[in-house]
Motif scaffolding. Structure first.
Motif, short mmCIF file in Angstrom:
data_model
loop_
_atom_site.label_atom_id
_atom_site.label_comp_id
_atom_site.label_asym_id
_atom_site.label_seq_id
_atom_site.Cartn_x
_atom_site.Cartn_y
_atom_site.Cartn_z
N LEU A 202 38.19 20.03 1.14
CA LEU A 202 40.05 19.75 1.28
C LEU A 202 40.59 20.11 2.33
O LEU A 202 41.23 19.01 2.23
N ALA A 203 40.32 21.56 3.11
CA ALA A 203 40.91 21.56 4.11
C ALA A 203 40.90 20.38 5.20
O ALA A 203 41.77 19.69 5.59
N ALA A 204 39.64 19.58 5.19
CA ALA A 204 40.02 18.98 6.66
C ALA A 204 40.67 17.39 5.66
O ALA A 204 41.55 16.63 6.35
N GLY B 207 36.57 27.63 10.18
CA GLY B 207 35.58 27.45 9.12
C GLY B 207 35.44 26.37 7.85
O GLY B 207 35.14 25.27 7.26
N TRP B 208 36.86 26.17 7.41
CA TRP B 208 37.15 25.38 6.22
C TRP B 208 37.61 24.03 6.73
O TRP B 208 37.67 23.52 6.15
N TYR B 209 37.91 24.37 8.00
CA TYR B 209 38.27 22.39 8.30
C TYR B 209 36.83 21.59 8.84
O TYR B 209 36.81 20.71 8.77
N THR B 210 35.91 22.34 9.11
CA THR B 210 35.12 21.89 9.63
C THR B 210 33.79 22.44 8.90
O THR B 210 33.53 21.12 8.48
N GLY B 211 34.03 22.65 7.56
CA GLY B 211 33.20 22.15 6.15
C GLY B 211 31.98 23.30 6.81
O GLY B 211 31.04 23.43 6.16
N GLY C 125 47.07 15.74 15.56
CA GLY C 125 48.04 16.13 14.61
C GLY C 125 47.61 17.16 13.64
O GLY C 125 47.92 17.76 12.74
N GLU C 126 45.56 16.49 13.53
CA GLU C 126 44.73 16.55 12.66
C GLU C 126 44.73 18.48 13.00
O GLU C 126 44.40 19.00 11.93
N VAL C 127 44.24 18.54 14.16
CA VAL C 127 44.14 19.31 14.48
C VAL C 127 44.94 20.66 14.35
O VAL C 127 44.49 21.94 14.30
N ALA C 128 46.59 20.52 14.64
CA ALA C 128 47.45 21.74 14.84
C ALA C 128 47.68 21.82 12.92
O ALA C 128 47.79 22.51 12.89
N SER C 129 47.40 20.22 12.13
CA SER C 129 47.50 20.67 10.49
C SER C 129 46.65 21.61 9.96
O SER C 129 46.89 22.85 9.62
N ALA C 130 44.77 22.01 10.74
CA ALA C 130 44.23 22.20 10.36
C ALA C 130 43.73 24.04 10.41
O ALA C 130 43.92 25.16 10.58
#
Length: 165
Positions: A81-83, A27-31, A138-143
């Motif tokens: 900010l999370a994304a 939820g934070w990652y996708t906004g 890498g982006e998905v692993a970070s989120a």
């Protein structure tokens, strides 16, 4: 290790808390403001330091705000900010595309096993599509805390699988 018997619950019950957290992280990652609102509606964001006095309490209240009173409804503004952090993390990790070179020298005629393997490596790994896949994973692993690269039946394809899949 043998495969489990059929008709088992998936994911296993002991991972329920983990997958609940992944839902919040997603939820934070996708906004997804609706998902975040539903998550935090009955769970006020408080931190113990907000109740402290002195400089620590002042700093905590400046960052997290004043602790909400019982039954108080807060208006919240989502900043994606999370994304941005996840994208920045992937960009730092995979800013340059990896180049895989097998050990040994190329032969003059190019018909050795090493030459054929290097040509296949150039076709599959040393490509912009593979670098793009690494940036995505890498982006998905970070989120979400993890990602998996998966080979599929199509010989030209490699896909990224998110941790919550």
């Amino acid at each position: 290790m043998p495969l489990p018997d059929g008709n088992i619950t998936w994911p296993p019950k002991q991972f329920d808390d983990y997958f609940d957290l992944l839902g919040i992280f997603d939820g934070w990652y996708t906004g997804d403001v609706e998902s975040l609102s539903a998550t935090y509606r009955n769970r006020p964001i408080t931190h113990r330091a907000q109740f402290n006095g002195g400089i620590i309490g002042l700093g905590a209240r400046a960052w997290w705000g004043k602790p909400p009173a019982g039954g108080e409804e807060r208006s919240r503004l989502h900043i994606p900010l999370a994304a941005d952090i996840a994208t920045l993390s992937a960009d730092y990790l995979f800013s340059e595309a990896p180049r895989v070179v097998l050990p040994g020298e190329r032969s003059k005629d190019g018909n050795t096993e090493r030459d054929r393997m290097q040509e296949r490596t150039e076709t599959v790994i040393n490509t912009p599509a593979f670098h793009s896949l690494l940036l995505e994973s890498g982006e998905v692993a970070s989120a979400l805390g993890g990602t998996y690269l998966r080979l599929v039946w199509d010989q030209e394809a490699l896909t990224a699988v998110h941790a919550d899949a």
